[in-house]
Scaffold this motif. Structure first.
Motif, PDB file in Angstrom:
ATOM      1  N   SER A  76       7.586  20.128  58.849  1.00 20.50           N
ATOM      2  CA  SER A  76       7.030  21.273  58.687  1.00 20.50           C
ATOM      3  C   SER A  76       6.426  21.022  57.056  1.00 20.50           C
ATOM      4  O   SER A  76       7.149  20.505  56.408  1.00 20.50           O
ATOM      5  N   PRO A  77       5.297  21.441  56.810  1.00 16.82           N
ATOM      6  CA  PRO A  77       4.464  21.385  55.438  1.00 16.82           C
ATOM      7  C   PRO A  77       5.074  22.226  54.585  1.00 16.82           C
ATOM      8  O   PRO A  77       5.416  23.326  54.721  1.00 16.82           O
ATOM      9  N   SER A  78       4.940  21.848  53.133  1.00 20.27           N
ATOM     10  CA  SER A  78       5.207  22.914  52.145  1.00 20.27           C
ATOM     11  C   SER A  78       4.033  22.962  51.314  1.00 20.27           C
ATOM     12  O   SER A  78       3.317  21.982  50.948  1.00 20.27           O
ATOM     13  N   ALA A  79       3.484  23.952  50.832  1.00 23.07           N
ATOM     14  CA  ALA A  79       2.412  24.200  50.014  1.00 23.07           C
ATOM     15  C   ALA A  79       2.631  23.512  48.471  1.00 23.07           C
ATOM     16  O   ALA A  79       3.743  23.750  47.808  1.00 23.07           O
ATOM     17  N   VAL A  80       1.491  22.802  47.951  1.00 23.80           N
ATOM     18  CA  VAL A  80       1.409  22.365  46.923  1.00 23.80           C
ATOM     19  C   VAL A  80       0.688  23.127  45.890  1.00 23.80           C
ATOM     20  O   VAL A  80       1.000  23.487  44.956  1.00 23.80           O
ATOM     21  N   GLY A  81      -0.658  23.206  46.583  1.00 24.56           N
ATOM     22  CA  GLY A  81      -1.688  23.904  45.616  1.00 24.56           C
ATOM     23  C   GLY A  81      -2.979  23.660  46.214  1.00 24.56           C
ATOM     24  O   GLY A  81      -3.243  22.793  47.146  1.00 24.56           O
ATOM     25  N   SER A  82      -3.974  24.219  45.606  1.00 26.09           N
ATOM     26  CA  SER A  82      -5.510  23.953  45.943  1.00 26.09           C
ATOM     27  C   SER A  82      -6.500  24.010  44.708  1.00 26.09           C
ATOM     28  O   SER A  82      -5.983  24.690  43.656  1.00 26.09           O
ATOM     29  N   ILE A  83      -7.752  23.574  44.873  1.00 29.07           N
ATOM     30  CA  ILE A  83      -8.420  23.375  43.689  1.00 29.07           C
ATOM     31  C   ILE A  83      -9.787  23.555  44.596  1.00 29.07           C
ATOM     32  O   ILE A  83     -10.048  23.002  45.713  1.00 29.07           O
ATOM     33  N   ALA A  84     -10.968  24.133  43.884  1.00 25.88           N
ATOM     34  CA  ALA A  84     -12.095  24.199  44.422  1.00 25.88           C
ATOM     35  C   ALA A  84     -13.097  24.017  43.642  1.00 25.88           C
ATOM     36  O   ALA A  84     -12.984  24.380  42.156  1.00 25.88           O
ATOM     37  N   LEU A  85     -14.472  23.829  43.906  1.00 25.46           N
ATOM     38  CA  LEU A  85     -15.519  23.817  43.274  1.00 25.46           C
ATOM     39  C   LEU A  85     -16.384  25.030  43.564  1.00 25.46           C
ATOM     40  O   LEU A  85     -16.526  25.407  44.939  1.00 25.46           O
ATOM     41  N   ALA A  86     -16.960  25.541  42.594  1.00 23.27           N
ATOM     42  CA  ALA A  86     -17.776  26.759  42.819  1.00 23.27           C
ATOM     43  C   ALA A  86     -18.838  26.707  42.108  1.00 23.27           C
ATOM     44  O   ALA A  86     -19.131  26.853  40.893  1.00 23.27           O
ATOM     45  N   THR A  87     -19.968  26.317  42.919  1.00 23.56           N
ATOM     46  CA  THR A  87     -21.479  25.882  42.261  1.00 23.56           C
ATOM     47  C   THR A  87     -21.526  24.863  40.915  1.00 23.56           C
ATOM     48  O   THR A  87     -22.268  25.260  40.033  1.00 23.56           O
TER      49      THR A  87
END
Length: 132
Positions: A76-87
């Motif tokens: 089972s995975p556990s969340a670490v985080g996320s990162i995004a580009l926005a324009t």
């Protein structure tokens, strides 16, 4: 006898990058693509950087698995985080608000593309980690 350079060199030895590059080979990167990276040493994620080849939008979500040494599945995975580009082309996050930043030797990090990806045909995500 010591000097600042020697101390700085020792500090650098305690850091490592974990990351991946998604390459659409000239086409916009697809969503739901995952690359797995093993963690060789325990530590704490200190920063995340996302770089695209063009101003656009894309998201990378990072999860981790802690499989047994002889596991036949990741479990089972556990969340670490996320990162995004926005324009834009680059996003560097050093606060990591909401992230679970501790990783252990033997963990597997999964980097997964998501969101609405536009314009970006090559995307690199790197995690700066300080070793324990």
């Amino acid at each position: 006898v010591w000097n600042a350079t020697a101390i700085e060199d020792a500090k650098i030895d305690l850091r490592v990058d974990h990351g991946v590059t998604f390459d659409g080979q000239g086409s916009v990167i697809q969503t739901a693509k995952t690359v797995y990276v093993p963690v060789e040493r325990s530590g704490v994620i200190k920063a995340a950087t996302l770089v695209g080849d063009a101003s656009g939008s894309a998201t990378i979500t990072i999860t981790k698995y802690d499989p047994a040494a002889d596991a036949t599945t990741l479990g089972s995975p556990s969340a670490v985080g996320s990162i995004a580009l926005a324009t834009k082309i680059i996003n560097r996050d050093t606060t990591l608000s909401g992230w679970t930043t501790a990783v252990s030797e033997g963990d597997i990090l999964a980097f997964t593309t998501g969101g609405t990806i536009a314009t970006v045909t090559r995307l690199t995500c790197k995690l700066k980690m300080e070793l324990a």
